[in-house]
Design an enzyme around this catalytic site. Structure first.
Site, short mmCIF file in Angstrom:
data_model
loop_
_atom_site.label_atom_id
_atom_site.label_comp_id
_atom_site.label_asym_id
_atom_site.label_seq_id
_atom_site.Cartn_x
_atom_site.Cartn_y
_atom_site.Cartn_z
N ASP A 27 0.82 -1.21 0.00
CA ASP A 27 0.00 0.00 0.00
C ASP A 27 0.86 1.27 0.00
OD1 ASP A 27 -2.29 1.50 0.05
OD2 ASP A 27 -2.58 1.36 2.21
N HIS A 44 2.86 3.06 -8.75
CA HIS A 44 2.74 1.61 -8.95
C HIS A 44 4.01 1.04 -9.60
CE1 HIS A 44 -1.28 1.80 -7.50
NE2 HIS A 44 -1.79 2.40 -8.55
N LEU A 138 11.79 -19.96 -3.54
CA LEU A 138 10.70 -19.13 -3.02
C LEU A 138 9.42 -19.31 -3.84
CD1 LEU A 138 9.86 -16.62 -1.17
CD2 LEU A 138 10.46 -15.23 -3.16
C1 FPP Z 1 -2.05 -0.02 -3.40
O1 FPP Z 1 -1.53 1.28 -3.28
C2 FPP Z 1 -1.37 -0.73 -4.48
C3 FPP Z 1 -1.98 -1.34 -5.52
C4 FPP Z 1 -3.43 -1.38 -5.71
C5 FPP Z 1 -1.18 -2.00 -6.58
C6 FPP Z 1 -0.01 -2.76 -6.08
C7 FPP Z 1 0.72 -3.34 -7.24
C8 FPP Z 1 2.05 -3.33 -7.38
C9 FPP Z 1 3.00 -2.73 -6.44
C10 FPP Z 1 2.64 -3.97 -8.59
C11 FPP Z 1 2.99 -5.37 -8.35
C12 FPP Z 1 3.62 -5.93 -9.52
C13 FPP Z 1 3.61 -7.25 -9.84
C14 FPP Z 1 4.33 -7.64 -11.06
C15 FPP Z 1 2.92 -8.28 -9.05
P1 FPP Z 1 -2.52 2.53 -3.46
O2 FPP Z 1 -2.58 2.89 -4.88
O3 FPP Z 1 -3.85 2.18 -2.86
O4 FPP Z 1 -1.81 3.62 -2.62
P2 FPP Z 1 -2.54 4.84 -1.90
O5 FPP Z 1 -3.32 4.25 -0.76
O6 FPP Z 1 -1.41 5.69 -1.44
O7 FPP Z 1 -3.42 5.51 -2.90
#
Ligand code: FPP
Length: 249
Positions: A27, A44, A138
């Site tokens: 997050d 992201h 893993l």
């Molecule tokens: C939440 O942060 C994050 C997500 C919804 C996406 C997470 C995905 C990745 C980090 C990419 C993973 C990659 C692979 C290849 C598996 P948010 O956008 O809700 O953050 P905020 O709360 O600050 O808005």
């Protein structure tokens, strides 16, 4: 154990208390981007780079399973542009990173209703799972279009169907049977659930599986979360007294 690339004193980690399964709610990507005046998708992308480092570190210290919440059933509520950029980014990583993960003996599994995603993504995921299925290192469990309540509902429906068709009896329903109907049936329950970015909630992640997980929250946004932060979380975990409802011996 060879955590060479990091400024980490691996000798402090108690080998017999390494969590088998770490789950992470990645997050804070959006807020990380906002504080830098960048579009949310940049957060992201930065979060995906963090994941790369965390996978490497988990492999180095012999973690058995790393689960990462990449896209929830609730994330469809986000603006079309963000959802579509996120899915394109996932496609990019499946195409670009999987060969390297395979070389590093990582086994990829994907939990959730991912088969409803666009066909080109489904194809890449299928390929990645197949390519890495014999790997013994893993296990990287990517939660994709995953929601824990939905997972439990699906399990209940299947069990009811089996009862109504006489395949099992009501008396056969127990915790093991329910667990066997969840996406996580092949992996142990998480020992440690980490949520960065200051939110103290679970957000429909592994509701059944975290009954006895240790929870760890940190203010750090996911893109800034480094192997050193994971190391800190594991040290914290190693000092917890896990009693599973019992009493100290
Ligand atoms: C939440 O942060 C994050 C997500 C919804 C996406 C997470 C995905 C990745 C980090 C990419 C993973 C990659 C692979 C290849 C598996 P948010 O956008 O809700 O953050 P905020 O709360 O600050 O808005």
């Amino acid at each position: 154990m060879q955590a060479k690339k990091y400024s980490i004193d691996k000798t402090i980690l108690k080998r017999d208390k390494i969590p088998n399964h770490i789950a992470i709610i990645m997050d804070g990507n959006g807020r990380w981007a906002k504080t830098r005046g960048l579009p949310r998708i940049a957060g992201h992308w930065a979060g995906a780079e963090t994941l790369r480092e965390i996978i490497e570190f988990c492999s180095d210290i012999d973690i058995k399973v790393l689960s990462v919440f990449a896209f929830s059933t609730e994330n469809w509520k986000r603006p079309y542009e963000e959802v579509s950029s996120l899915l394109n980014m996932l496609l990019y990583y499946f195409k670009k990173e999987v060969a390297k993960l395979d070389k590093n003996n990582v086994k990829i599994i994907v939990s959730g209703d991912w088969r409803v995603l666009p066909e080109k993504i489904v194809k890449e995921i299928d390929k990645s799972i197949k390519l890495t299925e014999q790997n013994s290192g893993l296990i990287l469990n990517i939660l994709l279009n995953y929601g824990s309540r939905q997972e439990i509902v699906t399990a209940c429906k299947k069990i009811c169907e089996d009862v109504s068709q006489g395949k099992i009896r009501m008396e056969d329903i127990n915790e093991d049977l329910i667990a066997a109907h969840l996406f996580s049936c092949q992996i142990p329950d998480p020992d440690l659930l980490i949520r960065p970015s200051g939110e103290i909630r679970i957000s429909n992640c592994f509701l059944w599986q975290i009954a006895y997980a240790e929870l760890y929250f940190t203010e750090t946004h996911w893109p800034d979360f480094k192997p050193e932060d994971l190391y800190k979380a594991i040290l914290d975990y190693q000092n917890r007294d896990r009693r599973f409802g019992g009493i100290k011996k």
